[in-house]
Scaffold this active site. Structure first.
Site, PDB file in Angstrom:
ATOM      1  N   PRO A  23       0.715  -1.057  -0.392  1.00  0.00           N
ATOM      2  CA  PRO A  23      -0.010   0.170   0.033  1.00  0.00           C
ATOM      3  C   PRO A  23       0.912   1.223  -0.409  1.00  0.00           C
ATOM      4  O   PRO A  23       1.657   1.290   0.581  1.00  0.00           O
ATOM      5  CB  PRO A  23      -0.816   0.108   0.885  1.00  0.00           C
ATOM      6  CG  PRO A  23      -0.076  -1.144   2.431  1.00  0.00           C
ATOM      7  CD  PRO A  23       0.663  -2.608   1.147  1.00  0.00           C
ATOM      8  N   CYS A  25       0.382   5.627  -0.303  1.00  0.00           N
ATOM      9  CA  CYS A  25      -0.586   6.944  -0.601  1.00  0.00           C
ATOM     10  C   CYS A  25       0.091   7.717  -1.681  1.00  0.00           C
ATOM     11  O   CYS A  25       1.133   7.802  -1.925  1.00  0.00           O
ATOM     12  CB  CYS A  25      -0.272   7.129   1.200  1.00  0.00           C
ATOM     13  SG  CYS A  25      -1.352   6.948   2.375  1.00  0.00           S
ATOM     14  N   ALA A  62      -3.263   3.247   2.170  1.00  0.00           N
ATOM     15  CA  ALA A  62      -3.715   3.937   3.179  1.00  0.00           C
ATOM     16  C   ALA A  62      -5.461   4.286   2.940  1.00  0.00           C
ATOM     17  O   ALA A  62      -5.407   5.770   2.347  1.00  0.00           O
ATOM     18  CB  ALA A  62      -3.156   4.032   4.276  1.00  0.00           C
ATOM     19  N   GLN A 104      -6.311  -1.686   2.153  1.00  0.00           N
ATOM     20  CA  GLN A 104      -6.017  -1.043   3.356  1.00  0.00           C
ATOM     21  C   GLN A 104      -6.866   0.276   3.924  1.00  0.00           C
ATOM     22  O   GLN A 104      -6.799   0.878   3.457  1.00  0.00           O
ATOM     23  CB  GLN A 104      -4.477  -0.813   3.270  1.00  0.00           C
ATOM     24  CG  GLN A 104      -3.540  -0.608   5.108  1.00  0.00           C
ATOM     25  CD  GLN A 104      -2.213  -0.112   5.018  1.00  0.00           C
ATOM     26  OE1 GLN A 104      -1.857   1.151   4.921  1.00  0.00           O
ATOM     27  NE2 GLN A 104      -1.190  -0.609   5.406  1.00  0.00           N
ATOM     28  N   TYR A 186       0.492   4.431  13.246  1.00  0.00           N
ATOM     29  CA  TYR A 186      -0.856   6.001  13.157  1.00  0.00           C
ATOM     30  C   TYR A 186      -1.787   4.853  14.310  1.00  0.00           C
ATOM     31  O   TYR A 186      -1.003   4.052  14.768  1.00  0.00           O
ATOM     32  CB  TYR A 186      -1.724   5.331  11.865  1.00  0.00           C
ATOM     33  CG  TYR A 186      -0.029   5.155  10.512  1.00  0.00           C
ATOM     34  CD1 TYR A 186      -0.234   6.977  10.706  1.00  0.00           C
ATOM     35  CD2 TYR A 186       0.235   4.982   9.931  1.00  0.00           C
ATOM     36  CE1 TYR A 186       0.420   7.819   9.477  1.00  0.00           C
ATOM     37  CE2 TYR A 186       1.006   5.974   8.550  1.00  0.00           C
ATOM     38  CZ  TYR A 186       1.450   7.422   8.373  1.00  0.00           C
ATOM     39  OH  TYR A 186       2.026   8.018   7.902  1.00  0.00           O
ATOM     40  N   ARG A 234      -1.134  -5.467   8.883  1.00  0.00           N
ATOM     41  CA  ARG A 234      -0.410  -4.800   8.901  1.00  0.00           C
ATOM     42  C   ARG A 234       0.601  -4.403  10.336  1.00  0.00           C
ATOM     43  O   ARG A 234      -0.020  -3.835  10.942  1.00  0.00           O
ATOM     44  CB  ARG A 234       0.241  -3.442   7.492  1.00  0.00           C
ATOM     45  CG  ARG A 234       1.617  -3.251   8.283  1.00  0.00           C
ATOM     46  CD  ARG A 234       2.277  -2.552   6.356  1.00  0.00           C
ATOM     47  NE  ARG A 234       2.431  -2.739   5.260  1.00  0.00           N
ATOM     48  CZ  ARG A 234       2.741  -2.586   4.605  1.00  0.00           C
ATOM     49  NH1 ARG A 234       3.304  -1.161   4.008  1.00  0.00           N
ATOM     50  NH2 ARG A 234       3.713  -3.896   3.287  1.00  0.00           N
ATOM     51  N   ARG A 329       8.479   0.698  -3.673  1.00  0.00           N
ATOM     52  CA  ARG A 329       8.661   2.281  -4.289  1.00  0.00           C
ATOM     53  C   ARG A 329       9.177   1.485  -6.180  1.00  0.00           C
ATOM     54  O   ARG A 329       9.267   1.716  -6.543  1.00  0.00           O
ATOM     55  CB  ARG A 329      10.497   2.592  -3.949  1.00  0.00           C
ATOM     56  CG  ARG A 329       9.362   3.409  -2.629  1.00  0.00           C
ATOM     57  CD  ARG A 329      10.815   3.901  -1.503  1.00  0.00           C
ATOM     58  NE  ARG A 329      10.996   2.468  -0.756  1.00  0.00           N
ATOM     59  CZ  ARG A 329      11.795   2.743   0.576  1.00  0.00           C
ATOM     60  NH1 ARG A 329      12.932   3.550   0.176  1.00  0.00           N
ATOM     61  NH2 ARG A 329      11.753   1.781   0.867  1.00  0.00           N
TER      62      ARG A 329
HETATM   63  C1  FMN Z   1       5.147   7.023  -1.876  1.00  0.00           C
HETATM   64  C2  FMN Z   1       5.015   6.047   0.047  1.00  0.00           C
HETATM   65  C3  FMN Z   1       3.674   6.275   0.309  1.00  0.00           C
HETATM   66  C4  FMN Z   1       3.185   4.827   1.350  1.00  0.00           C
HETATM   67  N1  FMN Z   1       2.318   4.954   2.196  1.00  0.00           N
HETATM   68  C5  FMN Z   1       1.736   3.563   2.685  1.00  0.00           C
HETATM   69  C6  FMN Z   1       0.654   3.220   3.233  1.00  0.00           C
HETATM   70  O1  FMN Z   1      -0.453   3.717   2.656  1.00  0.00           O
HETATM   71  N2  FMN Z   1       0.478   2.119   4.024  1.00  0.00           N
HETATM   72  C7  FMN Z   1       1.639   1.336   4.438  1.00  0.00           C
HETATM   73  O2  FMN Z   1       1.612   0.524   5.309  1.00  0.00           O
HETATM   74  N3  FMN Z   1       2.624   1.732   4.093  1.00  0.00           N
HETATM   75  C8  FMN Z   1       2.687   2.671   3.237  1.00  0.00           C
HETATM   76  N4  FMN Z   1       4.081   2.779   2.637  1.00  0.00           N
HETATM   77  C9  FMN Z   1       4.939   2.113   3.285  1.00  0.00           C
HETATM   78  C10 FMN Z   1       5.049   1.074   1.802  1.00  0.00           C
HETATM   79  O3  FMN Z   1       4.153   0.165   2.340  1.00  0.00           O
HETATM   80  C11 FMN Z   1       6.532   0.086   1.721  1.00  0.00           C
HETATM   81  O4  FMN Z   1       6.380  -0.876   3.214  1.00  0.00           O
HETATM   82  C12 FMN Z   1       7.903   0.890   2.379  1.00  0.00           C
HETATM   83  O5  FMN Z   1       7.892   1.445   0.955  1.00  0.00           O
HETATM   84  C13 FMN Z   1       9.202  -0.259   2.022  1.00  0.00           C
HETATM   85  O6  FMN Z   1       8.959  -1.007   1.201  1.00  0.00           O
HETATM   86  P1  FMN Z   1       9.914  -0.793  -0.064  1.00  0.00           P
HETATM   87  O7  FMN Z   1      11.378  -0.892   0.234  1.00  0.00           O
HETATM   88  O8  FMN Z   1       9.132  -1.706  -0.428  1.00  0.00           O
HETATM   89  O9  FMN Z   1       9.304   0.744  -0.728  1.00  0.00           O
HETATM   90  C14 FMN Z   1       3.988   3.687   1.598  1.00  0.00           C
HETATM   91  C15 FMN Z   1       6.130   4.176   1.167  1.00  0.00           C
HETATM   92  C16 FMN Z   1       5.668   4.947   0.150  1.00  0.00           C
HETATM   93  C17 FMN Z   1       6.998   5.288  -0.921  1.00  0.00           C
END
Ligand code: FMN
Length: 359
Positions: A23, A25, A62, A104, A186, A234, A329
């Site tokens: 997820p 945002c 989220a 989520q 949160y 989560r 990402r």
């Molecule tokens: C732009 C952005 C928005 C995110 N929004 C959420 C979210 O809405 N809910 C959540 O649980 N984690 C959120 N995260 C965390 C990601 O779900 C993920 O756990 C985190 O980026 C690590 O994974 P990655 O290294 O593959 O990016 C967000 C991360 C990024 C980069």
């Protein structure tokens, strides 16, 4: 062939592969007015591209269960039927592509009402579509954030009901999976942690009291969510605090409780509730926490965090450290990551007919 490209069935929902979208945002909804919190063209294009790219399951970002539960005024929401109907376009397309649509559901608690990250992410007040945030206790996240208002027990009960109402709307919107956001500092995470929860009533103090709100939310969601569809949770498996915080041991104990309350999959993240901690980020740095839950509990487990390479993802599953991987990402960089990984590892993911010449 790598297990990455094998289907996995949770309850009656079968996901075609184990490359999933975490997820994330987008902070791109209208902050106010009749379309506040409703997904629009950006969200559609964003999720559609990852579905066409072969992602097995997409967890939509989220999505707030109440207006004051938005992390930013620009977050998606599911507190009204206009929002619910707007999500249908996304779930229809994902389903048509063979991607399982998940969402989520969350509440920002004391970290709600902040600006978009690319505008600095500072807390905002009513002059910038913001509001006074709520939390288990009147303890600010950091010196930048306002001191939140402590929730009354009636307000806690109301929020539990909001989670159930949002889950009901998620089902009507066509989602197959709901994930409860209990991580990253949160609201639910704030209740779990003694670092942010200083209550002296039934929702604070002991482990049982601090987990009460989370389990009430799980029960309320489970009650409205069909028995043939899975519920994910989560968690932040550690706060990276030396003392006084939620620990990996707490996570394992809690995972057993979540399982007993009908949660199917634990999506294992870390951090977000404490400032000034040192986090050893690096490739797969959160995987050991997932692996521990996988080894010590009956839950299906998702690993997330700096998983970017096909070989790395393959190994996590081959080692039995997790059942699925979630990418954040890297899927922003490459919407067709699942297809590329399949090519590299000799597996297969569904390719849209329109792209058949690219296989
Ligand atoms: C732009 C952005 C928005 C995110 N929004 C959420 C979210 O809405 N809910 C959540 O649980 N984690 C959120 N995260 C965390 C990601 O779900 C993920 O756990 C985190 O980026 C690590 O994974 P990655 O290294 O593959 O990016 C967000 C991360 C990024 C980069």
């Amino acid at each position: 062939m790598s297990a990455l490209f094998e289907p996995i069935t949770l309850r009656e929902v079968t996901v075609p592969n184990r490359v999933w979208m975490a997820p994330m945002c987008q902070y791109s909804a209208e902050p106010e007015g009749p379309l506040a919190g409703a997904p629009h063209d950006w969200h559609f294009a964003h999720y559609a591209a990852r579905a066409a790219g072969g992602t097995g399951l997409i967890l939509v970002e989220a999505t707030a269960v109440a207006p004051e539960g938005r992390i930013s005024p620009y977050d998606l929401g599911l507190w009204n039927d206009t929002q619910m109907e707007a999500f249908q376009r996304i779930t229809r397309f994902l389903t048509a592509q063979g991607t399982v649509p998940g969402i989520q559901l969350g509440h920002g608690g004391r970290k709600a009402s902040t600006d978009r990250p690319w505008k600095g992410g500072a807390p905002v007040g009513p002059d910038a579509h913001g509001w006074q945030p709520f939390a288990p206790s009147a303890v600010a996240f950091d010196e930048r954030h306002p001191v939140p208002t402590e929730l009354t027990t009636d307000q806690i009960t109301e929020i539990v009901g909001r989670f159930a109402a949002a889950a009901r709307r998620a089902l009507a919107a066509g989602f197959e999976v709901v994930e409860i956001h209990g991580a990253h500092g949160y609201l639910i995470n704030e209740f779990l942690s003694p670092h942010s929860n200083r209550r002296t009533d039934a929702y604070g103090g002991s482990y049982e009291n601090r987990t009460r709100f989370a389990l009430e939310v799980v029960d309320a969601v489970r009650e409205v969510w069909p028995a043939d569809k899975p519920v994910f949770f989560r968690v932040s498996a550690t706060e990276w605090l030396q003392e006084g915080g939620w620990t990996p041991d707490d996570t394992v104990r809690f995972a057993h409780d979540l399982h007993a309350h009908g949660v199917d999959l634990l999506d294992v993240s870390t951090g977000g509730n404490a400032v000034g901690v040192s986090i050893p980020t690096g490739p797969g740095y959160q995987v050991p926490f997932a692996a521990r839950v996988k080894a010590e509990t009956p839950l299906t487990v998702g690993a997330v965090g700096l998983i970017t390479e096909a070989g790395q993802a393959r190994k996590i599953l081959a080692n039995g450290e997790a059942d699925v991987v979630l990418l954040g990402r890297e899927l922003l960089r490459n919407p067709s990551w699942a297809r590329h990984a399949a090519r590299e590892l000799g597996g297969e993911v569904r390719v849209p007919d329109q792209y058949h010449r690219s296989v």
